[in-house]
Design a protein around this motif. Structure first.
Motif, PDB file in Angstrom:
ATOM      1  N   ILE A 138      45.309  15.333 -12.578  1.00  0.00           N
ATOM      2  CA  ILE A 138      44.960  16.247 -14.013  1.00  0.00           C
ATOM      3  C   ILE A 138      43.619  16.707 -13.959  1.00  0.00           C
ATOM      4  N   THR A 139      43.300  17.679 -14.502  1.00  0.00           N
ATOM      5  CA  THR A 139      41.881  18.282 -14.546  1.00  0.00           C
ATOM      6  C   THR A 139      41.431  18.235 -15.894  1.00  0.00           C
ATOM      7  N   LEU A 140      40.452  17.296 -16.137  1.00  0.00           N
ATOM      8  CA  LEU A 140      39.527  17.032 -17.413  1.00  0.00           C
ATOM      9  C   LEU A 140      38.399  17.725 -17.583  1.00  0.00           C
ATOM     10  N   ALA A 141      38.188  18.572 -18.807  1.00  0.00           N
ATOM     11  CA  ALA A 141      36.947  19.216 -19.268  1.00  0.00           C
ATOM     12  C   ALA A 141      35.993  18.346 -19.586  1.00  0.00           C
ATOM     13  N   ALA A 142      34.890  18.494 -19.738  1.00  0.00           N
ATOM     14  CA  ALA A 142      33.844  18.023 -20.303  1.00  0.00           C
ATOM     15  C   ALA A 142      34.131  17.530 -21.974  1.00  0.00           C
ATOM     16  N   PRO A 143      34.173  16.226 -22.233  1.00  0.00           N
ATOM     17  CA  PRO A 143      34.387  16.213 -23.634  1.00  0.00           C
ATOM     18  C   PRO A 143      33.913  17.022 -24.501  1.00  0.00           C
ATOM     19  N   ASP A 144      33.972  17.451 -25.844  1.00  0.00           N
ATOM     20  CA  ASP A 144      33.750  18.408 -26.410  1.00  0.00           C
ATOM     21  C   ASP A 144      33.326  17.689 -27.913  1.00  0.00           C
ATOM     22  N   VAL A 145      31.988  17.618 -27.923  1.00  0.00           N
ATOM     23  CA  VAL A 145      31.411  16.904 -29.182  1.00  0.00           C
ATOM     24  C   VAL A 145      31.130  18.099 -30.469  1.00  0.00           C
ATOM     25  N   HIS A 146      31.871  17.913 -31.229  1.00  0.00           N
ATOM     26  CA  HIS A 146      31.803  18.722 -32.784  1.00  0.00           C
ATOM     27  C   HIS A 146      31.034  18.188 -33.993  1.00  0.00           C
ATOM     28  N   VAL A 147      29.985  18.570 -34.048  1.00  0.00           N
ATOM     29  CA  VAL A 147      29.206  18.295 -35.392  1.00  0.00           C
ATOM     30  C   VAL A 147      29.909  18.840 -36.474  1.00  0.00           C
ATOM     31  N   LEU A 148      30.407  18.145 -37.591  1.00  0.00           N
ATOM     32  CA  LEU A 148      31.194  18.725 -38.570  1.00  0.00           C
ATOM     33  C   LEU A 148      30.256  18.828 -39.970  1.00  0.00           C
ATOM     34  N   SER A 149      28.923  17.987 -40.067  1.00  0.00           N
ATOM     35  CA  SER A 149      28.173  18.358 -41.039  1.00  0.00           C
ATOM     36  C   SER A 149      26.722  17.565 -40.779  1.00  0.00           C
ATOM     37  N   THR A 150      25.711  18.079 -41.409  1.00  0.00           N
ATOM     38  CA  THR A 150      24.450  17.431 -41.036  1.00  0.00           C
ATOM     39  C   THR A 150      23.629  17.233 -42.427  1.00  0.00           C
ATOM     40  N   ASP A 227      21.206  13.178 -40.149  1.00  0.00           N
ATOM     41  CA  ASP A 227      22.201  12.074 -40.283  1.00  0.00           C
ATOM     42  C   ASP A 227      23.552  13.084 -40.023  1.00  0.00           C
ATOM     43  N   CYS A 228      24.204  12.932 -39.020  1.00  0.00           N
ATOM     44  CA  CYS A 228      25.364  13.942 -38.227  1.00  0.00           C
ATOM     45  C   CYS A 228      26.698  13.211 -38.485  1.00  0.00           C
ATOM     46  N   ARG A 229      27.707  14.028 -38.939  1.00  0.00           N
ATOM     47  CA  ARG A 229      29.023  13.334 -39.046  1.00  0.00           C
ATOM     48  C   ARG A 229      29.774  14.199 -37.657  1.00  0.00           C
ATOM     49  N   TRP A 230      30.454  13.383 -36.882  1.00  0.00           N
ATOM     50  CA  TRP A 230      30.932  14.424 -35.589  1.00  0.00           C
ATOM     51  C   TRP A 230      32.377  13.845 -34.957  1.00  0.00           C
ATOM     52  N   ASP A 231      33.009  14.436 -34.466  1.00  0.00           N
ATOM     53  CA  ASP A 231      34.095  14.039 -33.671  1.00  0.00           C
ATOM     54  C   ASP A 231      33.887  14.466 -32.416  1.00  0.00           C
ATOM     55  N   PRO A 253      35.486  11.695 -39.709  1.00  0.00           N
ATOM     56  CA  PRO A 253      34.570  11.795 -38.850  1.00  0.00           C
ATOM     57  C   PRO A 253      33.360  10.682 -38.430  1.00  0.00           C
ATOM     58  N   PHE A 254      32.901  10.372 -37.083  1.00  0.00           N
ATOM     59  CA  PHE A 254      32.033   9.328 -36.930  1.00  0.00           C
ATOM     60  C   PHE A 254      30.516   9.750 -37.548  1.00  0.00           C
ATOM     61  N   GLU A 255      29.916   8.958 -37.901  1.00  0.00           N
ATOM     62  CA  GLU A 255      28.376   9.190 -38.444  1.00  0.00           C
ATOM     63  C   GLU A 255      27.422   8.438 -37.556  1.00  0.00           C
ATOM     64  N   ILE A 256      26.347   9.233 -37.366  1.00  0.00           N
ATOM     65  CA  ILE A 256      25.133   8.760 -36.646  1.00  0.00           C
ATOM     66  C   ILE A 256      23.861   9.245 -37.499  1.00  0.00           C
ATOM     67  N   THR A 257      22.751   8.188 -37.501  1.00  0.00           N
ATOM     68  CA  THR A 257      21.652   8.706 -38.280  1.00  0.00           C
ATOM     69  C   THR A 257      20.488   8.568 -37.198  1.00  0.00           C
ATOM     70  N   SER A 258      19.442   9.583 -37.173  1.00  0.00           N
ATOM     71  CA  SER A 258      18.184   9.190 -36.462  1.00  0.00           C
ATOM     72  C   SER A 258      17.504   7.985 -36.953  1.00  0.00           C
ATOM     73  N   VAL A 259      16.944   7.497 -36.293  1.00  0.00           N
ATOM     74  CA  VAL A 259      16.087   6.250 -36.956  1.00  0.00           C
ATOM     75  C   VAL A 259      14.527   6.319 -36.488  1.00  0.00           C
ATOM     76  N   LYS A 260      14.049   7.602 -36.248  1.00  0.00           N
ATOM     77  CA  LYS A 260      12.823   7.978 -36.088  1.00  0.00           C
ATOM     78  C   LYS A 260      12.064   7.588 -37.437  1.00  0.00           C
ATOM     79  N   GLY A 261      11.083   6.644 -37.258  1.00  0.00           N
ATOM     80  CA  GLY A 261      10.179   6.140 -38.408  1.00  0.00           C
ATOM     81  C   GLY A 261      10.609   5.019 -39.126  1.00  0.00           C
ATOM     82  N   ASN A 262      12.005   4.615 -39.086  1.00  0.00           N
ATOM     83  CA  ASN A 262      12.509   3.460 -39.851  1.00  0.00           C
ATOM     84  C   ASN A 262      11.927   2.312 -39.362  1.00  0.00           C
TER      85      ASN A 262
END
Length: 284
Positions: A138-150, A227-231, A253-262
């Motif tokens: 089986i040939t696997l391509a690089a997993p493709d992360v998609h940002v759905l909202s920011t 603050d990004c939502r992605w799959d 979607p998964f959600e992730i946020t920057s923590v810079k300055g928090n």
């Protein structure tokens, strides 16, 4: 022929690493004199990380096991705590120990993080174990992360509870694949673009999974701006068939946020009674 599927991951909340047994009920804020960590902070037993393969699907000649571990607990288990938005709980302060401070529905920040509107801090790790059930390679391509909202980074306290954790920043087994959501699509980092300190743990794509073999990888998704939502979407070829699989968070979607300055605070129990909690600046 292209076949499409979806896999919803139920995010596994990591428990605190100090697995102290106690007869106290679950939840913080007790006042037992026994002095055990669990007298003041005890996760349900089923929240302790036992098995990372928390979602599974069989499709296109692959058994796909996927997990994302988030929550309060050991950073070396990918549990980096939560960001608590100040817009939801402005009264929460860095001096509020576990079991203390403002409540939602009668629960404090450590007892019911979801009620406080928490968001996962960057980075978020997704573990993938792909096992071939095919007689073909089986040939696997690089997993493709998609940002759905920011959106703008979540501002608030970044809190964690832990104890007895060890670890280095990069374990070469499994290998890593890095994504920076602040970069242009496809966000994939390699070579010198991988942040310092993470080590040489990258994965090359396309990757070949031998017949009835296993491929394991950890996707590490980062941001310092949003603050990004992605799959993420997996694509592979098995013989003459092309397959795609979308991995998300229980249909969202998964959600992730920057923590810079928090402000970042780590709480650890290192004494007896309710005053046994000690806080320190959190630098995972």
């Amino acid at each position: 022929m292209i076949l499409a599927s979806a896999l919803s991951v139920t995010v596994l909340s990591a428990a605190a690493c100090t697995a102290t047994s106690s007869s106290a009920g679950s939840g913080g804020g007790g006042d037992s004199s026994a002095g055990n960590t669990a007298d003041y902070y005890q996760q349900p037993k089923d929240a302790i990380v036992q098995d990372f393969n928390v979602a599974k699907v069989s499709v296109g000649g692959l058994d796909v096991n996927a997990s994302v571990v988030q929550g309060l607990g050991c950073p070396n288990l990918s549990a980096l705590g939560w960001v608590y938005p100040s817009s939801i709980t402005p009264g929460l302060t860095s001096s509020d120990r576990p079991g203390a401070g403002p409540t939602h529905a009668g629960k404090t920040w450590d007892q019911a993080p979801a009620a406080f509107g928490v968001v996962a801090p960057s980075p978020v790790a997704m573990d993938l174990v792909l096992t071939s059930t095919s007689d073909n390679a089986i040939t696997l391509a690089a997993p493709d992360v998609h940002v759905l909202s920011t959106g703008a980074q979540i501002k608030g306290l970044w809190l964690n509870i832990t104890g007895g954790c060890g670890a280095g920043p990069c374990n070469p087994d499994p290998p890593k694949t890095y994504y920076d959501l602040d970069k242009p699509y496809p966000y994939l980092l390699s070579g010198s673009a991988v942040p310092d300190g993470l080590g040489d743990c990258g994965t090359d794509y396309p990757s070949t999974i031998p017949p009835h073999g296993t491929f394991t990888v950890e996707l590490l998704v980062t941001t310092e701006k949003c603050d990004c939502r992605w799959d993420t979407r997996l694509s592979w070829v098995n013989g003459t068939s092309k397959h795609t699989l979308t991995v998300n968070d229980a249909g969202k979607p998964f959600e992730i946020t920057s923590v810079k300055g928090n402000p970042a605070i780590m709480w650890e129990y290192s004494g007896t009674g309710k005053d046994g909690w000690v806080s320190s600046q959190y630098t995972p």
